[in-house]
Design a protein around this motif. Sequence first.
Motif, mmCIF file in Angstrom:
data_model
loop_
_atom_site.group_PDB
_atom_site.id
_atom_site.type_symbol
_atom_site.label_atom_id
_atom_site.label_comp_id
_atom_site.label_asym_id
_atom_site.label_seq_id
_atom_site.Cartn_x
_atom_site.Cartn_y
_atom_site.Cartn_z
ATOM 1 N N VAL A 160 -4.785 -2.883 -1.021
ATOM 2 C CA VAL A 160 -3.939 -3.747 -1.848
ATOM 3 C C VAL A 160 -4.832 -4.672 -2.660
ATOM 4 N N CYS A 174 -5.299 -1.581 3.981
ATOM 5 C CA CYS A 174 -3.973 -1.846 4.525
ATOM 6 C C CYS A 174 -3.373 -0.609 5.181
ATOM 7 N N GLN A 176 0.188 1.413 5.179
ATOM 8 C CA GLN A 176 1.392 1.542 4.365
ATOM 9 C C GLN A 176 2.488 2.178 5.213
ATOM 10 N N GLN A 198 0.862 4.517 -3.412
ATOM 11 C CA GLN A 198 1.698 3.811 -2.449
ATOM 12 C C GLN A 198 3.060 4.486 -2.368
ATOM 13 N N CYS A 204 3.385 -3.067 3.246
ATOM 14 C CA CYS A 204 1.948 -3.028 3.500
ATOM 15 C C CYS A 204 1.560 -4.100 4.520
#
Length: 215
Positions: A160, A174, A176, A198, A204
């Motif tokens: 991110v 991160c 997801q 994403q 996240c």
Amino acid sequence: MKIITENITIKNEVLTLTNHRAIYWQRENALILSDIHIGKTAHFRRHGIPMPDDILQKDLERLKNLILYFNTEILLIVGDLFHAESNTDMKTFKEWLTQFIDLKLILIKGNHDKLSTQLLSHFNIHEKAELVLEPFTFIHEPPKSSTKVFFISGHTHPGVLIKGKGRQKLKLPCYQISSNQLVLPAFSLFTGLNIHAQPENATCYAFTDESIFKF
């Protein structure tokens, strides 16, 4: 090494996120991670690109601390345990494994996992194209369409972008999580962060050395 954790519940199963790019699943006593890319630094050095010698050692030290912290019995790698052809990093990994003689290694084959079956057996690795452990299906690459099956995958190296004041920007790895999948961050620190891939409506969980936070 400071280990920060946060429990989330998916399909009535509790998964423990860590700030070191891996998840612990208590029901299976399994540590789940993806994209270690063992052999990447040695591969680059072989092709004349100078790389620090301690990148792999740092990754393996973090992994050791996580295994000991959770006292885990299963190491489930969701693809790209290895990066390229057999090289000197394989010997380092083999020696590292000797301290965990009772640890079961399961590898979901990734696009970089091209070692021979014979060499994988040398590491006592159980390789699979995918693995179903209800209520989850483990694969390397995230599905491209919605499905009723809940997938846990890796491959995309999710990250991110956090914008601060002025031109200040910070990229963080991160996890997801969407309605039908959980995408793991790349375990190796020697990977880029993909801030563009994403899943739709994903939540996240980004992290630093000191915290895990949701957005």
